[in-house]
Design an enzyme around this catalytic site. Sequence first.
Site, PDB file in Angstrom:
ATOM      1  N   ARG A  90      -7.143 -13.426 -19.188  1.00 39.87           N
ATOM      2  CA  ARG A  90      -7.213 -14.107 -20.478  1.00 39.87           C
ATOM      3  C   ARG A  90      -8.351 -15.123 -20.576  1.00 39.87           C
ATOM      4  NH1 ARG A  90      -1.148 -16.053 -20.647  1.00 39.87           N
ATOM      5  NH2 ARG A  90      -1.371 -15.638 -18.425  1.00 39.87           N
ATOM      6  N   GLU A 117      12.707 -15.605 -17.547  1.00 42.56           N
ATOM      7  CA  GLU A 117      11.345 -15.500 -18.074  1.00 42.56           C
ATOM      8  C   GLU A 117      11.360 -15.186 -19.566  1.00 42.56           C
ATOM      9  OE1 GLU A 117       8.519 -16.233 -16.324  1.00 42.56           O
ATOM     10  OE2 GLU A 117      10.041 -16.905 -14.908  1.00 42.56           O
TER      11      GLU A 117
HETATM   12  C1  UD1 Z   1       5.209 -18.369 -13.900  1.00 42.01           C
HETATM   13  C2  UD1 Z   1       6.724 -18.459 -13.758  1.00 42.01           C
HETATM   14  C3  UD1 Z   1       7.302 -19.140 -15.002  1.00 42.01           C
HETATM   15  C4  UD1 Z   1       6.653 -20.498 -15.203  1.00 42.01           C
HETATM   16  C5  UD1 Z   1       5.139 -20.381 -15.244  1.00 42.01           C
HETATM   17  C6  UD1 Z   1       4.508 -21.723 -15.248  1.00 42.01           C
HETATM   18  C7  UD1 Z   1       7.380 -16.512 -12.450  1.00 42.01           C
HETATM   19  C8  UD1 Z   1       8.041 -15.171 -12.481  1.00 42.01           C
HETATM   20  N1  UD1 Z   1       7.272 -17.150 -13.598  1.00 42.01           N
HETATM   21  O1  UD1 Z   1       4.952 -17.518 -15.009  1.00 42.01           O
HETATM   22  O2  UD1 Z   1       8.712 -19.278 -14.872  1.00 42.01           O
HETATM   23  O3  UD1 Z   1       7.149 -21.100 -16.382  1.00 42.01           O
HETATM   24  O4  UD1 Z   1       4.655 -19.662 -14.092  1.00 42.01           O
HETATM   25  O5  UD1 Z   1       3.139 -21.624 -15.452  1.00 42.01           O
HETATM   26  O6  UD1 Z   1       6.986 -16.949 -11.405  1.00 42.01           O
HETATM   27  N2  UD1 Z   1       0.182 -14.722  -8.751  1.00 42.01           N
HETATM   28  C9  UD1 Z   1      -0.114 -14.180  -7.531  1.00 42.01           C
HETATM   29  N3  UD1 Z   1       0.340 -12.938  -7.241  1.00 42.01           N
HETATM   30  C10 UD1 Z   1       1.047 -12.200  -8.132  1.00 42.01           C
HETATM   31  C11 UD1 Z   1       1.346 -12.772  -9.373  1.00 42.01           C
HETATM   32  C12 UD1 Z   1       0.901 -14.031  -9.664  1.00 42.01           C
HETATM   33  O7  UD1 Z   1      -0.754 -14.810  -6.700  1.00 42.01           O
HETATM   34  O8  UD1 Z   1       1.419 -11.073  -7.776  1.00 42.01           O
HETATM   35  C13 UD1 Z   1      -0.295 -16.074  -9.063  1.00 42.01           C
HETATM   36  C14 UD1 Z   1      -1.227 -16.101 -10.244  1.00 42.01           C
HETATM   37  O9  UD1 Z   1      -2.581 -15.991  -9.833  1.00 42.01           O
HETATM   38  C15 UD1 Z   1      -0.949 -17.485 -10.825  1.00 42.01           C
HETATM   39  C16 UD1 Z   1       0.492 -17.764 -10.453  1.00 42.01           C
HETATM   40  O10 UD1 Z   1       0.801 -16.846  -9.414  1.00 42.01           O
HETATM   41  O11 UD1 Z   1      -1.750 -18.502 -10.218  1.00 42.01           O
HETATM   42  C17 UD1 Z   1       1.452 -17.599 -11.621  1.00 42.01           C
HETATM   43  O12 UD1 Z   1       1.438 -16.264 -12.074  1.00 42.01           O
HETATM   44  P1  UD1 Z   1       1.540 -15.889 -13.589  1.00 42.01           P
HETATM   45  O13 UD1 Z   1       1.555 -14.415 -13.707  1.00 42.01           O
HETATM   46  O14 UD1 Z   1       0.517 -16.634 -14.359  1.00 42.01           O
HETATM   47  O15 UD1 Z   1       2.990 -16.444 -13.948  1.00 42.01           O
HETATM   48  P2  UD1 Z   1       3.495 -16.887 -15.350  1.00 42.01           P
HETATM   49  O16 UD1 Z   1       3.717 -15.692 -16.187  1.00 42.01           O
HETATM   50  O17 UD1 Z   1       2.612 -17.948 -15.865  1.00 42.01           O
HETATM   51 CA    CA Z   2       0.416 -18.849 -15.543  1.00 42.92          CA
END
Ligand code: UD1
Ligand code: CA
Length: 459
Positions: A17, A158
């Site tokens: 994004r 979520e």
């Molecule tokens: C996540 C939380 C949500 C919270 C929000 C706050 C979960 C399921 N949800 O959602 O409850 O309100 O953050 O911002 O955790 N990442 C990895 N590997 C992966 C997936 C993600 O390293 O396989 C990292 C991403 O780079 C990022 C972070 O984890 O830095 C959060 O991932 P993202 O997909 O943005 O989670 P949200 O949907 O924001």
């Molecule tokens: Ca996020």
Amino acid sequence: MSNKIAVVILAAGKGTRLKMDIPKPLAPLHNRVLLDYVLEAVDGLGDIHLITGHQNEVVEGHVNTVWPSLGAKYILQKEQLGTGHAVRTYFESNEQADDYDYTLVMCADTPLLTKEILLELKDEMEKGPDAVAATFEEQVPFGYGRIIRAEHGFTIVEEKDASDEERLIKEVNSGLYIFKTQYLKNHIFNIDSNNKAGEFYLTDTFKEDANVKAHLYADKSYFMGVNDLYQLARTERNLIQRNIKNLLISGVRILDPSHTYIHAKEIGIGSVIYPNVHIDVNSKIGSNVTIEPGCFITNSKIEDGAVIKANTYITDSVVGKNVKIGPMAHLRPGSEIGDGSKLGNFVEIKKSVVGENTSISHLSYLGDAEVGNDVNIGCGFITCNYDGANKHKTIIGDGSFIGSDTQMIAPINIGKECYVASGSTINKSMVDGSFAVARGRQTTKEGMAKRFIKKKDKK
Ligand code: UD1
Ligand code: CA
């Protein structure tokens, strides 16, 4: 013995994004990148583990270069199957993961977090729960996981999976947590991906009947996340506002806080900053300094009582006490201006030292020069420092007077108390106390006196 903490930073995501051709942890924020702010906050808290994925070499390269002493360990999450999967990968590929009492998990995209916030979370943990999630209230909670509090514990649902009723909940998950390592390990391998996103959610490790705590923070600004350029801009504004507030309370007058861009933390009492001034985090400003509108100050030191007039640009330089500069002056890297000196409009200085109480008031260029104390340089002075191949030095001694529209062909050494007449191009060094006039024709003071006498005798 204090508890041993493993810090796990989730940084594998792509950051689609943001629409930038760089991995999200390396998105620019002021003069650093997002990840730097996170690393600064966690530095000293525990051993740092970075979960990387998208462009992992670039992210790791940055950390190794900018944070060589941090000793960060990298865990590659090849496929991003969710935050829960990221933490699983951490346990699977790190045999030492069990050695830590606590495991703190956070995201790489919340650069406003501070050490104080993290320590507060740790304090909550010391009170006995198996895990603590940091939460805050958001009036428009769209996109965040909602906190469903139960009698003992709580769950996190979520956005995608929430019912209409659950979506109304304003308490949300910040994405920052601390766990007893054993609790996290026991639960992380029991979660599934049976949800709308088809991902393994780290948030599913919180249960309504478990000894877990949702710790509500009053100030949500610390948890502001960056997903797109709008949020990046808002985060930068927030970073600045936090700093400006501290400066105002400490006694710096900032006339229009919402139109001022100050990252510098050290500005002395009594200083006045006009709107549209940019000062970076590496600059230091003394007390009773005035900085007028439109000035850019980067990696520079401005000492007490200086006045920087409108639209002046200062980079990698030092400005002494009570110096007056501008309007519209340009200090390029390596300039040092001594106490009480004055640089007027359209004066450009590069890699030069100017002594005390020296005046260069109008339309001049000084490059690779050393100018002494009490020197007066008239309007339109130029050091011709570059011969097309190399740069050369110009030295002007204390107390000299350099007339307007003069050029010095460097290398050249003008002694103390010299007098150069207006309109001169000087290409030979001058001894102390000598006089020179147009196009390099020079004489000593004595020679000048003799000529003067001859003329008088003729009469
Ligand atoms: C996540 C939380 C949500 C919270 C929000 C706050 C979960 C399921 N949800 O959602 O409850 O309100 O953050 O911002 O955790 N990442 C990895 N590997 C992966 C997936 C993600 O390293 O396989 C990292 C991403 O780079 C990022 C972070 O984890 O830095 C959060 O991932 P993202 O997909 O943005 O989670 P949200 O949907 O924001
Ligand atoms: Ca996020």
